[in-house]
Design a protein around this motif. Structure first.
Motif, PDB file in Angstrom:
ATOM      1  N   SER A 113       0.829  -1.212   0.000  1.00 30.24           N
ATOM      2  CA  SER A 113       0.000   0.000   0.000  1.00 30.24           C
ATOM      3  C   SER A 113       0.862   1.261   0.000  1.00 30.24           C
ATOM      4  O   SER A 113       0.540   2.244  -0.672  1.00 30.24           O
ATOM      5  N   THR A 149       2.265   2.002  -3.559  1.00 31.35           N
ATOM      6  CA  THR A 149       1.378   2.731  -4.474  1.00 31.35           C
ATOM      7  C   THR A 149       1.306   4.206  -4.103  1.00 31.35           C
ATOM      8  O   THR A 149       1.188   5.052  -4.985  1.00 31.35           O
ATOM      9  N   GLU A 150       1.384   4.530  -2.826  1.00 30.22           N
ATOM     10  CA  GLU A 150       1.400   5.946  -2.418  1.00 30.22           C
ATOM     11  C   GLU A 150       2.638   6.652  -2.945  1.00 30.22           C
ATOM     12  O   GLU A 150       2.560   7.772  -3.420  1.00 30.22           O
ATOM     13  N   THR A 165       4.486   5.859  -5.547  1.00 28.39           N
ATOM     14  CA  THR A 165       4.589   5.902  -7.007  1.00 28.39           C
ATOM     15  C   THR A 165       3.487   6.697  -7.680  1.00 28.39           C
ATOM     16  O   THR A 165       3.624   7.045  -8.843  1.00 28.39           O
ATOM     17  N   THR A 166       2.385   7.000  -6.980  1.00 24.85           N
ATOM     18  CA  THR A 166       1.295   7.748  -7.611  1.00 24.85           C
ATOM     19  C   THR A 166       1.237   9.190  -7.155  1.00 24.85           C
ATOM     20  O   THR A 166       0.278   9.877  -7.442  1.00 24.85           O
ATOM     21  N   VAL A 222       2.070  -3.928 -10.799  1.00 23.18           N
ATOM     22  CA  VAL A 222       2.374  -2.813  -9.900  1.00 23.18           C
ATOM     23  C   VAL A 222       2.347  -1.561 -10.755  1.00 23.18           C
ATOM     24  O   VAL A 222       3.068  -1.472 -11.757  1.00 23.18           O
ATOM     25  N   ARG A 223       1.488  -0.605 -10.360  1.00 19.10           N
ATOM     26  CA  ARG A 223       1.325   0.625 -11.153  1.00 19.10           C
ATOM     27  C   ARG A 223       2.635   1.391 -11.225  1.00 19.10           C
ATOM     28  O   ARG A 223       3.396   1.445 -10.269  1.00 19.10           O
ATOM     29  N   ASN A 224       2.848   1.992 -12.381  1.00 21.41           N
ATOM     30  CA  ASN A 224       4.007   2.856 -12.625  1.00 21.41           C
ATOM     31  C   ASN A 224       5.337   2.151 -12.381  1.00 21.41           C
ATOM     32  O   ASN A 224       6.283   2.761 -11.884  1.00 21.41           O
ATOM     33  N   SER A 225       5.406   0.872 -12.693  1.00 17.02           N
ATOM     34  CA  SER A 225       6.662   0.144 -12.524  1.00 17.02           C
ATOM     35  C   SER A 225       7.183  -0.309 -13.881  1.00 17.02           C
ATOM     36  O   SER A 225       6.436  -0.409 -14.854  1.00 17.02           O
TER      37      SER A 225
END
Length: 139
Positions: free
Chosen positions: A33, A36-37, A39-40, A64-67
């Motif tokens: 969690s 994600t904080e 990277t976003t 995984v977002r933005n990876s």
């Protein structure tokens, strides 16, 4: 002669074990969690680079977002040439993370944290940190 060979085998075994299983100092566990904080966020300048060293099918199943997905066997050929920001490593086990962290550190990257994703949940790769990842050894 026998003892010298035995000592050499023991020495190489200790070195092999330490490179694979002993975590690199300064690389803290980042929860999924918190990852994600980090990277976003809107602060693009301080946003860490997230490198996912899991295999392609594992990264596709649990993205995984933005990876950037670079499986560990391909890391030596395809690692990012820019090393301006801290790096967060996502892997499936501690061996994968340790090998990737040691390689990237050798190439001059600042490895700030890691996330170990095992069967859909986060697991320990070192002590968990809730603060923004920073590199203590940055020049």
């Amino acid at each position: 002669m026998f003892w010298q060979v035995l000592i050499l085998i023991l020495l190489f075994s200790v070195i092999y074990y330490s490179m694979r299983y002993i975590p690199l100092k300064g690389v803290n566990q980042i929860s999924a969690s918190s990852l994600t904080e980090f990277t976003t966020g809107t602060d693009v300048k301080n946003k860490p680079l997230v490198i996912d060293v899991r295999e392609f099918h594992e990264a596709k199943r649990e993205p995984v977002r933005n990876s950037t997905n670079i499986p560990l066997p391909y890391l030596k050929r395809h690692y990012p040439r820019e090393n301006k920001s801290p790096v967060l490593i996502v892997g499936k086990d501690s061996v994968e993370i340790n090998l990737a962290a040691r390689f990237l550190k050798k190439k001059g990257f600042c490895v700030a944290g890691c996330t170990q994703l095992t069967a859909g949940r986060s697991a320990d790769c070192r002590t968990e940190s809730k603060q923004q990842p920073v590199c203590n050894d940055a020049p």
